[in-house]
Design a protein around this motif. Sequence first.
Motif, PDB file in Angstrom:
ATOM      1  N   THR A 131       0.839  -1.211   0.000  1.00  0.00           N
ATOM      2  CA  THR A 131       0.000   0.000   0.000  1.00  0.00           C
ATOM      3  C   THR A 131       0.862   1.244   0.000  1.00  0.00           C
ATOM      4  N   ASP A 132       1.903   1.241   0.840  1.00  0.00           N
ATOM      5  CA  ASP A 132       2.811   2.395   0.913  1.00  0.00           C
ATOM      6  C   ASP A 132       3.516   2.653  -0.411  1.00  0.00           C
ATOM      7  N   LEU A 133       3.734   1.588  -1.183  1.00  0.00           N
ATOM      8  CA  LEU A 133       4.384   1.753  -2.485  1.00  0.00           C
ATOM      9  C   LEU A 133       3.412   2.230  -3.564  1.00  0.00           C
ATOM     10  N   GLY A 134       2.146   2.325  -3.204  1.00  0.00           N
ATOM     11  CA  GLY A 134       1.158   2.796  -4.162  1.00  0.00           C
ATOM     12  C   GLY A 134       0.732   1.754  -5.176  1.00  0.00           C
ATOM     13  N   LEU A 135       0.858   0.476  -4.808  1.00  0.00           N
ATOM     14  CA  LEU A 135       0.475  -0.578  -5.742  1.00  0.00           C
ATOM     15  C   LEU A 135      -1.044  -0.661  -5.881  1.00  0.00           C
ATOM     16  N   ASP A 136      -1.487  -1.223  -7.001  1.00  0.00           N
ATOM     17  CA  ASP A 136      -2.890  -1.567  -7.185  1.00  0.00           C
ATOM     18  C   ASP A 136      -3.168  -2.739  -6.245  1.00  0.00           C
ATOM     19  N   MET A 137      -3.920  -2.492  -5.192  1.00  0.00           N
ATOM     20  CA  MET A 137      -4.048  -3.510  -4.146  1.00  0.00           C
ATOM     21  C   MET A 137      -4.927  -4.679  -4.561  1.00  0.00           C
ATOM     22  N   ASP A 138      -5.884  -4.449  -5.442  1.00  0.00           N
ATOM     23  CA  ASP A 138      -6.664  -5.582  -5.948  1.00  0.00           C
ATOM     24  C   ASP A 138      -5.753  -6.531  -6.722  1.00  0.00           C
ATOM     25  N   ALA A 139      -4.881  -5.951  -7.540  1.00  0.00           N
ATOM     26  CA  ALA A 139      -3.944  -6.768  -8.313  1.00  0.00           C
ATOM     27  C   ALA A 139      -2.934  -7.446  -7.399  1.00  0.00           C
ATOM     28  N   TYR A 140      -2.490  -6.719  -6.385  1.00  0.00           N
ATOM     29  CA  TYR A 140      -1.533  -7.294  -5.430  1.00  0.00           C
ATOM     30  C   TYR A 140      -2.162  -8.472  -4.701  1.00  0.00           C
ATOM     31  N   ASP A 141      -3.366  -8.286  -4.178  1.00  0.00           N
ATOM     32  CA  ASP A 141      -4.031  -9.362  -3.444  1.00  0.00           C
ATOM     33  C   ASP A 141      -4.257 -10.581  -4.335  1.00  0.00           C
ATOM     34  N   SER A 142      -4.634 -10.332  -5.579  1.00  0.00           N
ATOM     35  CA  SER A 142      -4.846 -11.441  -6.514  1.00  0.00           C
ATOM     36  C   SER A 142      -3.550 -12.186  -6.773  1.00  0.00           C
ATOM     37  N   ALA A 143      -2.451 -11.435  -6.889  1.00  0.00           N
ATOM     38  CA  ALA A 143      -1.151 -12.067  -7.146  1.00  0.00           C
ATOM     39  C   ALA A 143      -0.708 -12.901  -5.947  1.00  0.00           C
ATOM     40  N   VAL A 144      -0.898 -12.383  -4.741  1.00  0.00           N
ATOM     41  CA  VAL A 144      -0.508 -13.122  -3.542  1.00  0.00           C
ATOM     42  C   VAL A 144      -1.312 -14.414  -3.423  1.00  0.00           C
ATOM     43  N   ALA A 145      -2.578 -14.360  -3.789  1.00  0.00           N
ATOM     44  CA  ALA A 145      -3.443 -15.538  -3.685  1.00  0.00           C
ATOM     45  C   ALA A 145      -3.260 -16.518  -4.842  1.00  0.00           C
ATOM     46  N   ASP A 146      -2.667 -16.074  -5.918  1.00  0.00           N
ATOM     47  CA  ASP A 146      -2.502 -16.907  -7.107  1.00  0.00           C
ATOM     48  C   ASP A 146      -1.383 -17.933  -6.875  1.00  0.00           C
ATOM     49  N   PRO A 147      -1.661 -19.221  -6.976  1.00  0.00           N
ATOM     50  CA  PRO A 147      -0.608 -20.233  -6.780  1.00  0.00           C
ATOM     51  C   PRO A 147       0.585 -20.047  -7.722  1.00  0.00           C
ATOM     52  N   ALA A 148       0.371 -19.416  -8.859  1.00  0.00           N
ATOM     53  CA  ALA A 148       1.464 -19.208  -9.811  1.00  0.00           C
ATOM     54  C   ALA A 148       2.549 -18.291  -9.235  1.00  0.00           C
ATOM     55  N   THR A 149       2.157 -17.394  -8.341  1.00  0.00           N
ATOM     56  CA  THR A 149       3.146 -16.495  -7.729  1.00  0.00           C
ATOM     57  C   THR A 149       4.085 -17.283  -6.824  1.00  0.00           C
ATOM     58  N   LEU A 150       3.526 -18.150  -5.996  1.00  0.00           N
ATOM     59  CA  LEU A 150       4.369 -19.012  -5.166  1.00  0.00           C
ATOM     60  C   LEU A 150       5.188 -19.949  -6.039  1.00  0.00           C
ATOM     61  N   GLU A 151       4.612 -20.468  -7.096  1.00  0.00           N
ATOM     62  CA  GLU A 151       5.357 -21.354  -7.996  1.00  0.00           C
ATOM     63  C   GLU A 151       6.567 -20.639  -8.587  1.00  0.00           C
ATOM     64  N   ARG A 152       6.403 -19.353  -8.888  1.00  0.00           N
ATOM     65  CA  ARG A 152       7.533 -18.570  -9.428  1.00  0.00           C
ATOM     66  C   ARG A 152       8.656 -18.470  -8.393  1.00  0.00           C
ATOM     67  N   VAL A 153       8.289 -18.246  -7.136  1.00  0.00           N
ATOM     68  CA  VAL A 153       9.283 -18.188  -6.053  1.00  0.00           C
ATOM     69  C   VAL A 153       9.995 -19.528  -5.910  1.00  0.00           C
TER      70      VAL A 153
END
Length: 211
Positions: free
Chosen positions: A146-168
């Motif tokens: 939030t402090d970085l000014g990110l689109d929080m809907d997109a951020y939340d979706s990315a955090v919840a998306d299994p593909a994000t963890l798979e990338r890590v």
Amino acid sequence: MISVLLVAVFAAVVAVAVMVFGGGGSDATADGQGGEDLVVRENSHRLDTAPGEVTLVEFLDFECESCLAAYPVVEQLREDYAGQVTFIARYFPVEGHFNGQNAAVAVEAAAQQGEFEAMYQQMYATQTQWGEQQTSMAELFREFATDLGLDMDAYDSAVADPATLERVLADRDDGLALGVQGTPTFFLNGEQLTVGSAEELIAAVDAAVNE
């Protein structure tokens, strides 16, 4: 140039990492079986891109105290060798760090909005606040977003998306295949370094630049 204090702190913390992790792996080089492809992927996060052939890759864990000690050294190297060295950061969340994986997912979610480096820096700037906790700090990481000014809907979706963890975890899997045993582990031009101090890391980079 890097201060004597930073060198001393880096050396002291890495000495602990050597005892715990065996120095971040062997001196194996990444060759023979597509190893170099494992060190740097097309989607690897580049902090700086230089036209030359010198590339420093760090496998890191944002909750790792040794990585925090190495961070200002890497930042100073980026300044000293700007335009001469490509610097790449890769995820390697370590078992036993409760929020290491959560932090990496948060950084990767930020990266999807072009803010990898800003979140990467924020994790190190605040590690002493959230590190070594035994409860999820995902909500705090969301505050960072939030402090970085990110689109929080997109951020939340990315955090919840299994593909994000798979990338890590894809980064971590490459590290494991390369013999990475702990963090930070550095690869210079595809060769794994055994680094016991800031001075050794600086000397290795300097030698590669001046070959």
